[in-house]
Design a protein around this motif. Structure first.
Motif, mmCIF file in Angstrom:
data_model
loop_
_atom_site.group_PDB
_atom_site.id
_atom_site.type_symbol
_atom_site.label_atom_id
_atom_site.label_comp_id
_atom_site.label_asym_id
_atom_site.label_seq_id
_atom_site.Cartn_x
_atom_site.Cartn_y
_atom_site.Cartn_z
ATOM 1 N N ALA A 34 -2.131 22.271 20.845
ATOM 2 C CA ALA A 34 -0.757 22.519 21.627
ATOM 3 C C ALA A 34 -0.283 21.167 21.495
ATOM 4 C CB ALA A 34 -0.733 23.100 22.958
ATOM 5 N N TYR A 38 3.258 19.790 19.629
ATOM 6 C CA TYR A 38 4.428 19.387 20.594
ATOM 7 C C TYR A 38 4.666 17.912 19.896
ATOM 8 C CZ TYR A 38 7.104 18.797 24.559
ATOM 9 O OH TYR A 38 8.441 18.139 25.392
ATOM 10 N N VAL A 47 4.529 26.146 19.440
ATOM 11 C CA VAL A 47 3.550 25.319 20.102
ATOM 12 C C VAL A 47 2.574 26.577 20.806
ATOM 13 C CG1 VAL A 47 2.722 23.964 21.969
ATOM 14 C CG2 VAL A 47 4.609 23.255 20.573
ATOM 15 N N ILE A 48 3.095 27.613 21.320
ATOM 16 C CA ILE A 48 2.148 28.463 22.156
ATOM 17 C C ILE A 48 1.712 29.398 21.129
ATOM 18 C CG2 ILE A 48 2.424 30.585 23.424
ATOM 19 C CD1 ILE A 48 4.593 29.132 25.174
ATOM 20 N N ALA A 51 -1.437 27.552 19.439
ATOM 21 C CA ALA A 51 -2.306 27.204 20.493
ATOM 22 C C ALA A 51 -3.319 28.447 20.525
ATOM 23 C CB ALA A 51 -1.910 26.704 21.831
#
Length: 98
Positions: A34, A38, A47-48, A51
């Motif tokens: 992440a 980012y 990003v989520i 991750a």
């Protein structure tokens, strides 16, 4: 005759410790992914997503490794020969070219 060893952990305690290590390691991998995503300027949703994928992949590999080690340890220490590769059924067949 069975003796109780006070230093030996039960299977449930060992499994809980493995689970804790797997979750913490997978979380560390997810946080690193992440942070890297980012830093490249990717949106929060991506990003989520990345991750979560990293967490899932790391946890899956860890669970597979623990399962493989457990299976191999049980297979080699108990003398359980059920899953060993077997020899060919016809061992009396000549192998030369006659």
């Amino acid at each position: 005759m069975t003796t109780n060893d006070p230093t030996r952990l039960s299977r449930s305690v060992v499994w809980a410790l493995w689970l804790l290590v797997i979750v913490l390691f997978s979380t560390l991998v997810a946080v690193c992914v992440a942070a890297l995503k980012y830093a490249t300027g990717t949106g929060i949703a991506d990003v989520i997503l990345h991750a979560g994928g990293a967490f899932t992949a790391a946890a899956g590999l860890c669970f597979a490794a623990v399962g493989a080690v457990t299976t191999l340890r049980n297979w080699t220490t108990t003398g359980d020969n059920r899953n060993q590769p077997c020899a060919p059924a016809d061992t009396n067949r000549p192998t030369g070219s006659s």
